[in-house]
Design an enzyme around this catalytic site. Structure first.
Site, PDB file in Angstrom:
ATOM      1  N   THR A  25       0.699  -1.121  -0.280  1.00  0.00           N
ATOM      2  CA  THR A  25       0.099  -0.167  -0.109  1.00  0.00           C
ATOM      3  C   THR A  25       0.900   1.290   0.702  1.00  0.00           C
ATOM      4  OG1 THR A  25      -0.244  -0.432   2.097  1.00  0.00           O
ATOM      5  CG2 THR A  25      -2.211  -0.571   1.439  1.00  0.00           C
TER       6      THR A  25
ATOM      7  N   LYS B  20       9.462   1.057  10.707  1.00  0.00           N
ATOM      8  CA  LYS B  20      10.390   1.880  11.821  1.00  0.00           C
ATOM      9  C   LYS B  20      10.614   0.579  12.093  1.00  0.00           C
ATOM     10  CE  LYS B  20       5.565   1.047  11.178  1.00  0.00           C
ATOM     11  NZ  LYS B  20       4.270   1.369  11.103  1.00  0.00           N
TER      12      LYS B  20
ATOM     13  N   GLU C 268      11.210   9.452   8.067  1.00  0.00           N
ATOM     14  CA  GLU C 268      10.352   9.954   8.329  1.00  0.00           C
ATOM     15  C   GLU C 268       8.905  10.014   8.457  1.00  0.00           C
ATOM     16  OE1 GLU C 268       9.161  14.095   9.486  1.00  0.00           O
ATOM     17  OE2 GLU C 268       7.814  12.473  10.495  1.00  0.00           O
TER      18      GLU C 268
ATOM     19  N   VAL D 223       7.698   7.528  11.754  1.00  0.00           N
ATOM     20  CA  VAL D 223       7.042   7.829  12.822  1.00  0.00           C
ATOM     21  C   VAL D 223       5.628   8.563  12.683  1.00  0.00           C
ATOM     22  CG1 VAL D 223       6.616   8.385  15.251  1.00  0.00           C
ATOM     23  CG2 VAL D 223       8.828   7.751  14.096  1.00  0.00           C
TER      24      VAL D 223
ATOM     25  N   ILE E  74       2.665  12.587   9.619  1.00  0.00           N
ATOM     26  CA  ILE E  74       2.842  14.151  10.393  1.00  0.00           C
ATOM     27  C   ILE E  74       4.197  14.047  10.289  1.00  0.00           C
ATOM     28  CG2 ILE E  74       2.969  14.738  12.907  1.00  0.00           C
ATOM     29  CD1 ILE E  74       1.095  13.005  13.172  1.00  0.00           C
TER      30      ILE E  74
ATOM     31  N   GLY F 292      -9.934  -3.910   6.960  1.00  0.00           N
ATOM     32  CA  GLY F 292      -8.214  -3.781   6.649  1.00  0.00           C
ATOM     33  C   GLY F 292      -7.994  -2.580   7.978  1.00  0.00           C
TER      34      GLY F 292
ATOM     35  N   LYS G 153       8.373   2.545  17.632  1.00  0.00           N
ATOM     36  CA  LYS G 153       8.453   4.238  17.441  1.00  0.00           C
ATOM     37  C   LYS G 153       9.096   5.210  18.410  1.00  0.00           C
ATOM     38  CE  LYS G 153       4.191   3.348  14.217  1.00  0.00           C
ATOM     39  NZ  LYS G 153       2.838   4.034  14.183  1.00  0.00           N
TER      40      LYS G 153
ATOM     41  N   GLY H 119      -2.187   4.941   7.073  1.00  0.00           N
ATOM     42  CA  GLY H 119      -2.730   5.298   5.380  1.00  0.00           C
ATOM     43  C   GLY H 119      -1.899   5.442   4.491  1.00  0.00           C
TER      44      GLY H 119
END
Lengths: 429, 429
Positions: free
Chosen positions: B15, B107, B131, B134, B138, B189, B207, B304
């Site tokens: 994904t 991670k 980036e 974690v 964001i 999912g 994380k 996501g």
């Protein structure tokens, strides 16, 4: 040329400049290790070098002449933290022209002359950074320029002024009027002696011009931004907003639309459950919505010497880490999109309208007729008597076009039964 | 060597990998303009290249062998998005060894082998960015590494796992049990078929190890982090928490203390008015407190495909902008502080303890005696009958040391009147 330190010259030892000096003197070793090169405060210029700032400046660092900083060939980056356009603009242009990077916290000069600065920086192979100009200690500029650069930004909005948010928070908490809270804020040093830039919305308009420019990759003049401050918000507006389940906040809003960008700054009544309603005191919060990342939010102190200085030093560290990278970063903000700012009349919003009227038959019929004719659909109307001859009417509309609302307002003002339009406040985000 | 494009090779078209490919193919032109150099998806490797991913890959981009990416001398950055340690670790090491930058969203492999990767990157004059490992979309890693680098970070804490936050949100909203929400989340999912990494806290421990390492400039092994998942949280815990004014959230907490760092991951009951209590569904929020910037918070989608891919592409853009800057950025995360992780017994907290007991005289006296002897001060005790022979007791303590609480708990377990310790949940931040 391999250098053994990255050298900083600060121009302006007000609160932010003193904060920058303090961080570099106090935490310099750790910062240097993170940057991979020692970062040294080489010069700090201020007209007043006699005042005790509680800092132990090394011999020769304090100078009274900005030229000493601008002409020093040892200095890699000039930090401009005096604020305002003059002489800040000249200092920045001289520094860039002399091949020095510039870091500034000065939203006004960046909003008004940033485009020219970036061209000058590029021509001279240096960079201009201005993280501290928007959102105080919140790294929102960097987030938009770099971290979220994969996205087409759809919206950027939030609370971007600490002084007005402090005043509005107090008005909610203490049920006091604007003028008395402003005076208190001035006494405490939270508001300037001349509060115009903050309370009349200029400050936020500068910030929105900068942030929207980065977000939408374009250049926007702050003069194209519709802005209103909070001076007209009364204790009564705040009280009624609360009764209706709202908090009043000064918002900056940038939305990408077909054919352009909606940019506006004004007080708004927002649902008390929205996270922005909970942002209190001098804190700021900025939402960014991108086509891939969805919704993100950045929260932190929007003002204050050390938070702002933290952002300035973050920029210095970034420059130190990318020394030799001249000219590559500014490209990101040179604004390759040619996007117009849409007319304010084109926006759509709900509106809160408070009127003082004659307490007589037919008042509502007159107002209702105008709303019908201008196609302003009303959601609620509340009327209550305030004296033997006067009543107050509070209207809330459904979502309508601003131009329609303004037409309705003009018509309502003309009514013989309407004594005063007390306030028109937009509702929602 | 002046290059005319910055070339990307993706390994793993799950994904996230598909999201990265989609962003580069869809928004590549705009991204290239921001980066100042075209960014090109040169290769995308997956064992299954037949499956339709809804993307129109240019001729020759899709390959079934990761080696094709790792050995391609045209590729500047390898994006590893397969997850897990093997073969991800080998791919990353090979890429770095071949002088390619690496961007990963993995991670687990960064938490377990990040230190070695950074040394390898430095030795080969390249960078490792992570980036997306974690906080999903964001930009919290970048904020800590760069923007807030002027500060000594005092605290970093928040909600860092979307799956468990989704489950806890549903348990609050729908008053259902963990197992049924988990099953629903798996069907939708939102949770993996093997949910262990998420629900048992491993994912958050990875994380926190990464984030605390950056925040406190040290290296932490995730094995030194105390972690608990949410499997033991029952609908009854959630219901009682709500009655008491709390929401239950899975928190990751890092606090700089004298002599070391407190690092822990566990469910906690937090005041419903705290902003973290309002973080719903798969969103994450991370607070950072620094000595200069004060408190900042970063909020956004914690999981996501596209939000995570947005962070991966943000890293690619950063690398493209700083091409030639080999080896400078990793220095920031090599961890020059030697900080021990403090023993979990040393932390101080309030505790919520729920017990099933015999409904008879003297039960409370026994429990109270143990608490007195172990110096666990009680704030509230509530008992209610659940059957003719059984009762439930809910205790809330004042702030006490974990070691004292654990001693009290051991004593309470021994009591003949205590049938079952149903749960022990920490209260507050």
């Amino acid at each position: 040329m391999a250098k053994d330190s990255f050298n900083v010259g600060v121009i302006g030892l007000g609160t932010v400049g003193t904060g920058v000096a303090r961080i570099l003197l106090e935490n310099g070793e750790s910062i240097g290790r993170r940057a991979g090169i020692p970062i040294r405060l080489l010069r700090a210029a201020d007209l007043d070098i006699a005042r005790d700032r509680g800092l132990d400046f090394p011999e020769g660092v304090l100078v009274s002449d900005a030229g000493t900083v601008l002409d020093d060939s040892e200095i890699d980056v000039v930090v401009e933290v005096i604020g305002g356009v003059s002489p800040a603009r000249t200092f920045i242009e001289t520094a860039l022209g002399n091949g020095k990077h510039v870091v500034t916290s000065n939203k006004e000069v960046v909003a008004k002359h940033g485009r020219g600065f970036l061209e000058l920086a590029r021509a001279n192979g240096v960079n201009l950074y201005y993280e501290a100009a928007v959102g105080g200690g919140i790294p929102i500029v960097h987030a938009l320029k770099n971290c979220l650069a994969a996205n087409e930004i759809e919206q950027v909005f939030g609370i971007m002024n600490g002084t007005t948010n402090y005043i509005l928070t107090k008005m909610h908490e203490e049920r006091t009027e604007f003028e008395s809270v402003l005076k208190e804020a001035q006494d405490l040093g939270y508001a300037e002696a001349d509060p115009t830039a903050d309370v009349d919305g200029y400050d936020v308009a500068y910030k929105l011009a900068i942030l929207a420019g980065i977000a939408f990759n374009a250049h926007f003049s702050y003069e194209d931004i519709y802005f209103e401050g909070i001076r007209k918000i009364s204790g009564e507006d705040v009280r009624i907003a609360e009764e209706m389940g709202y908090a009043i906040k000064l918002l900056a809003i940038g939305i990408r639309r077909e054919g352009g960008v909606e940019l506006r700054v004004h007080p708004a009544m927002i649902d008390r459950h929205h996270p922005l309603a909970a942002i209190e005191g001098s804190f700021n919060a900025v939402y960014v919505k991108g086509n891939y990342v969805d919704e993100t939010m950045f929260y932190g102190p929007g003002a204050g010497a050390l938070p702002t200085a933290s952002a300035v030093v973050g920029d210095i560290i970034d420059l130190a880490m990318s020394r030799g990278l001249a000219g590559s970063h500014p490209s990101i903000t040179t604004g390759f999109n040619d996007l117009p700012v849409l007319e304010m009349g084109e926006i759509r919003s709900q509106y809160f309208l408070r009127l003082r009227v004659k307490d007589q038959l037919g008042v509502l019929a007159g107002i209702g007729g105008i709303c019908r004719d201008t196609k302003v659909s009303l959601k609620s109307v509340n009327q209550h008597t305030v004296s033997r001859t006067e009543a107050e009417i509070v209207l809330v509309t459904h979502t309508v076009r601003e131009v329609a609302m303004q037409r309705a307002l003009a018509g309502i003002r003309e009514l013989e039964t309407v004594l005063e339009v007390q306030n028109l406040i937009r509702v929602g985000l």
